[in-house]
Motif scaffolding. Structure first.
Motif, PDB file in Angstrom:
ATOM      1  N   THR A  72       1.033  -1.234   0.077  1.00  0.00           N
ATOM      2  CA  THR A  72      -0.024   0.025   0.076  1.00  0.00           C
ATOM      3  C   THR A  72       0.714   1.101  -0.095  1.00  0.00           C
ATOM      4  O   THR A  72       0.245   2.420  -0.038  1.00  0.00           O
ATOM      5  CB  THR A  72      -0.889   0.079   1.345  1.00  0.00           C
ATOM      6  OG1 THR A  72       0.025  -0.026   2.486  1.00  0.00           O
ATOM      7  CG2 THR A  72      -1.791  -1.155   1.277  1.00  0.00           C
TER       8      THR A  72
ATOM      9  N   GLN B  42      -5.085  -2.803   4.829  1.00  0.00           N
ATOM     10  CA  GLN B  42      -4.498  -1.779   3.902  1.00  0.00           C
ATOM     11  C   GLN B  42      -3.530  -0.754   4.676  1.00  0.00           C
ATOM     12  O   GLN B  42      -3.602   0.521   4.322  1.00  0.00           O
ATOM     13  CB  GLN B  42      -5.374  -1.216   2.978  1.00  0.00           C
ATOM     14  CG  GLN B  42      -6.334  -1.997   2.390  1.00  0.00           C
ATOM     15  CD  GLN B  42      -5.818  -3.077   1.331  1.00  0.00           C
ATOM     16  OE1 GLN B  42      -5.093  -2.596   0.511  1.00  0.00           O
ATOM     17  NE2 GLN B  42      -6.167  -4.084   1.388  1.00  0.00           N
TER      18      GLN B  42
ATOM     19  N   ASP C  76      -6.212   3.414  -5.404  1.00  0.00           N
ATOM     20  CA  ASP C  76      -5.703   2.057  -5.223  1.00  0.00           C
ATOM     21  C   ASP C  76      -6.253   0.907  -5.966  1.00  0.00           C
ATOM     22  O   ASP C  76      -5.923  -0.214  -6.008  1.00  0.00           O
ATOM     23  CB  ASP C  76      -5.829   1.779  -3.598  1.00  0.00           C
ATOM     24  CG  ASP C  76      -5.394   2.579  -2.672  1.00  0.00           C
ATOM     25  OD1 ASP C  76      -4.393   3.435  -2.911  1.00  0.00           O
ATOM     26  OD2 ASP C  76      -5.771   2.514  -1.466  1.00  0.00           O
TER      27      ASP C  76
ATOM     28  N   TYR D   2      -1.301   3.425  -5.861  1.00  0.00           N
ATOM     29  CA  TYR D   2      -1.768   4.338  -4.879  1.00  0.00           C
ATOM     30  C   TYR D   2      -1.415   5.539  -4.894  1.00  0.00           C
ATOM     31  O   TYR D   2      -0.530   5.867  -6.190  1.00  0.00           O
ATOM     32  CB  TYR D   2      -1.242   3.577  -3.337  1.00  0.00           C
ATOM     33  CG  TYR D   2       0.424   3.284  -3.268  1.00  0.00           C
ATOM     34  CD1 TYR D   2       1.447   4.085  -3.135  1.00  0.00           C
ATOM     35  CD2 TYR D   2       0.713   1.693  -3.638  1.00  0.00           C
ATOM     36  CE1 TYR D   2       2.721   3.811  -3.489  1.00  0.00           C
ATOM     37  CE2 TYR D   2       1.832   1.421  -3.690  1.00  0.00           C
ATOM     38  CZ  TYR D   2       2.849   2.151  -3.611  1.00  0.00           C
ATOM     39  OH  TYR D   2       4.151   1.977  -3.417  1.00  0.00           O
TER      40      TYR D   2
END
Length: 808
Positions: free
Chosen positions: A90, A106, A743, A783
């Motif tokens: 992440t 996450q 994401d 991300y």
């Protein structure tokens, strides 16, 4: 999603489905013989040896030979073989994220414990950052899906992955495998098994991977990234203390000084967002001219960019090129003692120490918008004692578990070119243009103590019907203290003095107390300096986990099972850079209640194994990312999702359609939904938090479909030689990214091929192989890359190689 994309995804799924049966389509219907019976894998998923088809839970198991043939080199590679399992990241902090059936956390912080239990030779690795070492000399890997809290010690909600090493035996043996592949990569693996003296056997295994050429290429200069320099060694000694007792000692060490992967920046308008989340210094000329920055890229799986160094205003230079200098040392001892014919005592004690100095680049460019160096010291100790007893109808397990760990980390963060730093000047962003923040030091200490009592009972009411009941009671205390400090350059202190009238010095704590109930609340403190202090908190979690299951053996070849279970994962703290104490407050424990039913069947006189399962998860207080409201805007925060649900189904097929042929096919279908969650709205302005309803959205990392298939054919080439051809394909559907559109990931399919020549005695082999045969461009993770850009973490391009194995 467009119609064209739907057609493309459906075509890929159809291709994968047809791959599983294409080999049989050209073969006559076989007469199945004893030579064509599948060999059942023995697993220890329920703390004892059982045939995998006799275990009333969903388990995927892979033997060491299969892992070696498929080129599985790390724990993260297991996701390629396992429908329902994903591994991504992440952020660029060196922390992999494991997710099973949509249950994952996450969070990029080192301090975050995994929702997936990770066990190496029955010893838990509670933090995912510890698991990135090489996999070698494996007996098998087991992936257990769903809560397994009654038998596994560290509380988790998604399931477990068990990595089991090959054990010493009474016969001398040795082997070596050497491989050479793309990007000047050399792999060398070996083992030696020695009967030392009577009743004492030892096994030593090692592996090293060296790569002299990086696979990533800078978009703005002549520079490559991706060199590997990692080695690992494991020693096992088995002492047969008596006819009824044995002691197994495990000592292992890994050293990794490889390059880290860099990100690739792209224009956010491609996914319906702005070009960037926030501007940074190097963007200014291109915003003015309207030209595309040269560090933007899509479609090229080697293109990336990164920053190599930073020099602060005092002349101190930092090497921030993405790389790692990580070491893991560990040892464990397992005692087995048959107290009587019916009762066995097992004791397992483990200790692991992990040290790292690791640099990563978030922003995917030569800009210093966001880079970091993590210096981590982590120690984990665990001990388990259990008794196992068995009669004709009853099996029981009772035990106790204890663990403790301590983590100290310095998160050295570089942001001189960001909108909070010098990037604020050309864009006229106040107040940072008057007092730019260039660097941060986040330091924290986390301690965790956990103890549990557990029991597991299986009772055979009849020869066909078995009932399983299990429970575990856990008490866990986790304490945290930390702050984001001025890095010594005075930039954070200068900004806070400018903005709040404080009188902080270089190196002081810069996390501001914004808790209205605190005596040091920034808007009530007599002295503004009192509002900047280290934050401390301790949380206690006392919870039950339980399981109830029914197994019904229709006959010797078919097992029906159903389970209801509950698992939990304790709360924790945010290890990210912090502006305010509210951002650091603990998030709560999460709970999953699982309802699952399945079928395990052996068909075609033992030539086919077909397993099916369906499940529903009632997910409460899921731990998740949200945006924290601070005086610099909305930044990283952690919270709980009150209610969500996940349901799905899985299929696992193994088949020998004809002599020499072996076909596998796996499929996982997932559907998730947030039922209740108020998230932070863009209109929030510190200290006021405005919320918006995020219910109805999907959870992050829940691809609708995950598929894999493989076909192998082996035949005798001559009186001395065997030949084997094999290929496999894996498909992962797109994801929404949850409430963070940045994401989201696209669907992709990877194809691997291999061919091997082996002696009839099976003591040597030569294999040529290719991974990602069609050079697919894919990104398992995406991300916001720190403060400003949107980035993708792109997978490796096509690689080809050859490996030679010889057993002495």
């Amino acid at each position: 999603m467009s119609i064209q994309k739907n057609i493309k995804s459906s075509s890929r799924r159809a291709l994968l489905l047809s791959t599983a049966v294409s080999a049989a389509a050209v073969l006559p219907a076989p007469a199945y013989s004893a030579d064509m019976m599948l060999e059942e894998v023995v697993v220890t998923a329920q703390k004892r040896e059982q045939g995998i088809n006799d275990v009333g839970i969903t388990v995927n198991a892979f033997t060491g030979d299969m892992l070696q043939e498929r080129g599985v080199a790390s724990a993260e590679d297991i996701a390629i073989l396992t429908p329902g399992l994903t591994v991504n990241e992440t952020a660029a902090t060196g922390v992999p994220l494991y997710t099973i059936r949509g249950i994952g956390f996450q969070d990029y912080s080192t301090a975050a414990s995994s929702t997936v239990g990770l066990y190496f030779d029955e010893v838990a690795m509670p933090y995912a950052v510890m698991t990135r070492g090489l996999l070698f000399d494996m007996e098998r890997v087991e992936v257990l899906k769903g809560p397994q809290g009654d038998l596994y010690g560290r509380n988790t909600t998604a399931g477990q992955i068990n990595f089991i090493s090959k054990k010493p035996t009474e016969e001398f043996g040795a082997g070596m495998t050497a491989g050479y592949s793309s990007f000047e990569t050399l792999d060398l693996e070996g083992h030696v098994n020695v009967p030392v003296v009577d009743r004492i056997n030892a096994r030593l295994a090692f592996k090293t991977t060296q790569s002299g050429e990086g696979w990533q290429e800078s978009l703005t200069r002549d520079d490559k990234l991706g060199k590997k320099n990692v080695y690992a060694v494991r020693g096992l000694v088995d002492f047969e203390l008596s006819d009824s007792a044995s002691l197994l000692i495990n000592v292992h060490y890994t050293d990794d000084q490889s390059d880290n992967k860099a990100n690739t920046t792209y224009d956010g308008t491609l996914i319906g967002l702005g070009e960037f989340a926030a501007p940074y210094l190097q963007l200014f000329p291109y915003v003015v001219s309207g030209d595309t920055p040269p560090w933007y890229s899509t479609g090229d799986n080697r293109a990336a960019d990164w920053t190599n160094s930073y020099t602060d205003p005092d002349g101190n230079s930092y090497d921030i090129r993405p790389k790692r200098d990580n070491q893991l040392f560990g040892t464990s001892a397992k005692l087995n003692w048959d107290i009587s014919d019916d009762i066995t005592l097992t004791s397992i004690v483990g200790y692991d120490k992990f040290d790292r100095v690791e640099a990563n680049d978030w922003d995917g460019s030569a800009a210093n918008d966001s880079s970091n160096i993590n210096t981590t010291d982590l120690e984990v100790f665990s001990a388990e004692v259990r008794l196992t007893g068995q009669t004709d109808k009853l099996l029981w397990i009772a035990g106790a578990y204890y663990s403790e760990d301590e983590m100290d980390e310095l998160y050295n963060y570089f942001m001189s070119d960001s909108v909070y730093g010098n990037g604020a000047v050309p864009f006229g962003v106040s107040p940072f243009m008057f007092a730019p923040i260039l660097q941060l030091h986040t330091r924290y200490n986390q301690k965790t103590d956990s103890q549990a009592l557990f029991g597991h009972v299986e009772y055979n009411f009849t020869d066909k019907l078995r009932v399983t009941v299990g429970a575990r009671y856990t008490e866990e205390d986790r304490s945290w203290s930390g702050c984001t400090f001025d890095a010594g350059d005075g930039s954070l202190a200068g900004f806070l003095n400018f903005a709040f009238g404080a009188n902080l010095s270089p190196g002081d704590c810069g996390t501001i107390d914004d808790d209205p109930n605190s005596p040091n609340y920034i808007f009530a403190a007599a002295d503004p300096n009192d509002a900047f202090h280290v934050y401390e908190e301790t949380i206690e979690t006392n919870k039950w986990m339980w399981k109830f299951g029914l197994d019904y053996a229709v006959n010797d070849d078919m097992l029906l099972y159903a389970t209801v279970s509950r698992g939990f994962k304790s709360g924790g703290f945010n290890g990210a850079n912090s502006n305010t104490t509210q951002q650091l407050k603990a998030y709560g424990a999460e709970e999953v209640t699982s309802y699952e039913a399945g079928l395990k069947s052996t068909l075609l006189e033992g030539a086919m194994q077909l397993n099916l399962s369906g499940f529903y998860y009632d997910y409460k207080n899921k731990q998740e990312q949200d945006r924290a409201v601070t005086f610099v805007g909305l930044i990283s925060g952690l919270t709980n999702v009150p209610k969500s649900e996940i349901y799905g189904a899985e299929l696992d097929l193994q088949w020998m359609p004809a002599d020499g042929w072996y076909v596998t096919f796996g499929a996982a279908y997932l559907k998730s939904k947030i039922l209740e969650w108020e998230t932070t709205a863009d209109s929030s302005a510190w200290p006021v938090r405005v919320t918006e309803d995020s219910s109805g959205q999907e959870l992050a990392m829940t691809p609708r479909w995950q598929l894999n298939a493989s076909v192998e054919y082996e035949w005798q080439l001559s009186t001395d030689l065997m030949m084997k051809l094999g290929g496999d394909v894996s498909y992962k559907d797109d994801t929404t990214g949850g409430v963070q559109p940045s994401d989201a990931t696209d669907a992709y399919a990877l194809v691997n091929l291999r061919a091997s020549l082996t002696s009839i005695q099976d003591n040597w082999s030569v294999m040529v192989w290719s991974k990602n045969l069609f050079d697919e461009y894919y990104y398992p993770a995406a991300y916001q890359g720190g403060n400003g850009p949107y980035v993708r973490s792109v997978g490796m391009p096509r690689t080809i190689g050859v490996s030679i194995s010889y057993d002495f």
